[in-house]
Design a protein around this motif. Structure first.
Motif, PDB file in Angstrom:
ATOM      1  N   GLU B  86      57.946  46.753  42.924  1.00  0.00           N
ATOM      2  CA  GLU B  86      56.853  46.465  41.984  1.00  0.00           C
ATOM      3  C   GLU B  86      56.643  44.956  41.840  1.00  0.00           C
ATOM      4  O   GLU B  86      55.504  44.487  41.753  1.00  0.00           O
ATOM      5  N   HIS B  90      53.413  42.722  42.542  1.00  0.00           N
ATOM      6  CA  HIS B  90      52.900  41.799  41.535  1.00  0.00           C
ATOM      7  C   HIS B  90      52.538  40.467  42.187  1.00  0.00           C
ATOM      8  O   HIS B  90      51.505  39.876  41.882  1.00  0.00           O
ATOM      9  N   LEU B 250      52.414  33.378  39.452  1.00  0.00           N
ATOM     10  CA  LEU B 250      52.912  34.750  39.278  1.00  0.00           C
ATOM     11  C   LEU B 250      54.435  34.697  39.285  1.00  0.00           C
ATOM     12  O   LEU B 250      55.036  34.118  40.198  1.00  0.00           O
ATOM     13  N   PRO B 252      57.523  37.056  39.342  1.00  0.00           N
ATOM     14  CA  PRO B 252      58.016  38.437  39.448  1.00  0.00           C
ATOM     15  C   PRO B 252      59.325  38.591  38.693  1.00  0.00           C
ATOM     16  O   PRO B 252      60.284  37.877  38.950  1.00  0.00           O
ATOM     17  N   TYR B 267      58.641  46.032  30.324  1.00  0.00           N
ATOM     18  CA  TYR B 267      57.653  45.041  30.748  1.00  0.00           C
ATOM     19  C   TYR B 267      57.232  44.210  29.553  1.00  0.00           C
ATOM     20  O   TYR B 267      57.033  44.752  28.470  1.00  0.00           O
ATOM     21  N   ASP B 271      53.785  40.253  32.112  1.00  0.00           N
ATOM     22  CA  ASP B 271      54.223  40.657  33.445  1.00  0.00           C
ATOM     23  C   ASP B 271      53.137  41.428  34.181  1.00  0.00           C
ATOM     24  O   ASP B 271      53.220  41.604  35.388  1.00  0.00           O
ATOM     25  N   LEU B 272      52.184  41.912  33.413  1.00  0.00           N
ATOM     26  CA  LEU B 272      51.210  42.821  34.006  1.00  0.00           C
ATOM     27  C   LEU B 272      49.937  42.075  34.343  1.00  0.00           C
ATOM     28  O   LEU B 272      49.562  41.140  33.649  1.00  0.00           O
ATOM     29  N   PRO B 273      49.284  42.502  35.383  1.00  0.00           N
ATOM     30  CA  PRO B 273      47.973  41.922  35.665  1.00  0.00           C
ATOM     31  C   PRO B 273      47.013  42.260  34.538  1.00  0.00           C
ATOM     32  O   PRO B 273      47.087  43.351  33.958  1.00  0.00           O
TER      33      PRO B 273
END
Lengths: 153, 480
Positions: B86, B90, B250, B252, B267, B271-273
């Motif tokens: 994941e 990302h 970004l 990760p 999360y 961390d998330l788009p």
């Protein structure tokens, strides 16, 4: 059963065919590849010498992430084989908590052979036979040979 | 004695021991679940003892989301493996996936050194390579998250990858005996065989350390674990195993929540788009146009309600609405009529191809009855227009057609950076009003507040006043 498991079983079967450990013969049914029938000779020098034992190796659906299930279809007088109609065997690398996915069936077959030469008393499934093996080796050998004559000829 | 109530302590103990030996942990649910709000964790512990309650209550503020892993004795391995893939997604770089695949293949030497046979582990390793390739290919389409979840919920693929990372960790430990021997009382080989490689063993601290050093750190992926236990404190303790690198902004990061015997994935919101932002301007433009329709004469309205139909009036409507929107005067809120270059005679349209214009505006042609928003009418040409029959339009003074009539602004309006509509500056814009919707596409989309997925969902209500009188009432109240 997943494609990966089938692939793995076929691969192992190929290896077993190419290099069958001495003293055994594997019957393999393409239509049911999860159940192998193994004919194993009693190893020379052991009390089981001269006997022919039929074993069954069943691969679970989760193979190779769960161990294969080994059982003696021929009755055998042995501390590590259950003395019932199942003839099941569960020790060492065959235990679910000790099994490792990279283990090979060949290793399982070799383990069985070595156990026939020298039983593992500390991990016995039949305590009375294990006790006899420890305390009264003569009696054990006599019984074992007797069973070979009765069931494994 | 057969009655369990009268068992001797030994018998009872033996029975309990038997039950305990046969106990298999709850293994329902997906192998890796969907991402969900971490408020669920706090709710789960709402009735637990205060230490847990305090710690879990503090959780959602920092860690907005979490993902469950099935507690089948592999969840720690699974969580880290899933997090690895994941995190690469990302970062979203095809080259990164290729580099990782090459790196993993090069680590086969390590596995061979530790005595693993390539022909056996390659099946497990291949699943990991395959997934890397699949995810790299998904970057174009953007369905990587779905593919990843699907792969990890396939027992065979999931277990193969877990087996592979276990072998990696085990080989890593064995290749660095002097580093890891301090933590282990037995010899490394048998320790790895029993506590890392065995099919049925959960990851321990040594395993986490080894895996994060072997798999995550070289990839620039961070790993931190929150320990939710009874230790003193108001928040779960965080332990960082690996520091993330920065890939063009970004970062990760894998975050795990550890509860004794179980791992889940956490999360932080960053961390998330970012989710795609809805474009409220669409609504405003639609509305704006709508109002102009209402201002025109009834027969013009009738014509404009027919899809694909346009009249002189319609042209003028468009003209005015674009003029208002795009010409510099359109932000003039004075009630003094502004200079109106946007009122142009119909003739000026004659050379322009008609079809594209109408095609690009079919969206707006629809029933006219929806309620308008409060609206100041800054330009007098509205009322002027209402009184004028369509045939008189050609007699307007004819300034040169403004640029805004061209097709270029239309294109900008549909795709790109919008200039705000003047109505957006009004107080109460967009608050609580049911937006008039223009097309069936819009009406059925989640931009419509009547849609259940709209954040400010509000069921559609029929209000008789909005149909005819509502408009006039509003008009008066705001323009006085």
């Amino acid at each position: 059963m997943s494609a990966g498991a089938k692939k793995r079983i076929m691969k192992e079967y190929g290896e077993c065919m190419a290099e069958t450990p001495p003293g055994m013969k594997i019957n393999f049914d393409e239509r049911n590849m999860t159940k192998w029938e193994v004919l194993m000779d009693g190893p020379d020098g052991s009390v089981y010498a001269g006997g022919h034992f039929k074993l069954e190796i069943v691969f679970p659906n989760e193979y190779p992430f769960k161990p294969p299930v080994v059982s003696f279809r021929t009755k055998i007088y042995h501390p590590n084989v259950s003395n019932d109609d199942k003839g099941s065997m569960c020790l060492g690398l065959l235990r679910p908590d000790e099994w490792k996915p990279p283990n090979k069936v060949v290793a399982v077959l070799r383990l069985i052979q070595s156990l026939m030469v020298e039983p593992n008393i500390d991990d016995a499934i039949e305590p009375s036979i294990a006790n006899e093996y420890k305390e009264n080796r003569k009696e054990f050998e006599k019984n074992a040979k007797d069973w070979v004559k009765r069931y494994a000829k | 004695m057969s009655d369990p109530a009268f068992l001797t302590p030994e018998e009872e103990f033996a029975q309990l021991q038997k039950l305990s030996n046969e106990y298999e942990p709850e293994t329902t649910g997906p192998l890796v679940g969907d991402r969900q709000s971490s408020a669920a964790i706090a709710i789960e512990y709402a009735n637990a003892d205060p230490v847990y309650r305090v710690k879990t209550a503090a959780l959602p503020a920092k860690y907005a989301f979490f993902r469950t892993c099935r507690g089948d004795g592999h969840c720690g391995w699974r969580a880290i493996a899933f997090g690895y893939f994941e995190a690469l997604l990302h970062v979203g770089d095809v080259t990164k996936f290729e580099v990782e695949e090459a790196r993993l293949i090069s680590m086969n030497n390590l596995l061979n050194l530790a005595g693993h046979h390539e022909d056996l582990y390659i099946d497990f390793a291949e699943e990991a390579y395959d997934l890397l390739r699949k995810l790299a290919g998904s970057l174009q389409v953007g369905n990587g998250a779905g593919l990843l979840l699907e792969a990890f919920n396939d027992y065979s693929i999931s277990m193969s990858i877990i087996t592979y990372v276990k072998l990696l960790a085990s080989s890593w430990i064995q290749s660095r005996a002097n580093e890891y021997q301090h933590y282990i009382s037995t010899d490394l080989k048998s320790y790895c065989s029993q506590n890392i490689e065995a099919a049925n063993c959960e990851i321990d601290d040594v395993g986490v350390a080894a895996l994060s050093t072997a798999l995550l750190k070289p990839a620039g992926i961070g790993l931190e674990i929150l320990y939710l236990d009874r230790s003193v404190g108001e928040e779960a303790n965080v332990h960082e195993f690996s520091q993330p690198m920065n890939f063009n902004g970004l970062i990760p990061m894998i975050r795990l929540l550890y509860r004794p015997g179980h791992y889940d994935i956490l999360y932080k919101a960053e961390d998330l788009p970012a989710p795609p932002q809805p474009a409220p301007i669409h609504v405003a433009l639609a509305y704006n146009n709508q109002h102009n329709f209402e201002a025109t004469t009834p027969d013009a309205n009738l014509l404009s309600m027919i899809p694909g139909m346009y009249s002189h009036n319609r042209f003028q409507d468009m003209d005015q609405s674009f003029g208002q929107r795009w010409s510099p005067t359109s932000y003039d809120f004075d009630s003094i009529p502004a200079p109106q270059p946007q009122i142009t005679p119909v003739q000026s349209y004659a050379p322009a191809p008609i079809a594209p214009v109408s095609a690009s505006h079919q969206d707006y042609m629809s029933p006219v009855h929806a309620s308008p928003m409060s609206h100041q009418s800054p330009a007098s040409h509205h009322s002027l227009q209402m009184e004028q029959p369509p045939v008189q339009l050609p007699f307007h003074p004819a300034p040169p057609p403004p640029v805004s009539i061209d097709r270029a602004p239309i294109a900008i309006e549909r795709e790109g950076p919008f200039r705000p509509s003047m109505y957006e500056f009004e107080p109460g814009y967009g608050a609580g009003e049911v937006m008039p919707f223009q097309t069936s596409q819009f009406r059925d989309s989640h931009y419509n507040t009547c849609h259940f997925r709209n954040p400010s969902f509000q069921p559609e209500e029929w209000s008789p006043h909005q149909y005819r009188t509502g408009n006039k009432g509003r008009h008066k109240s705001t323009s006085q």
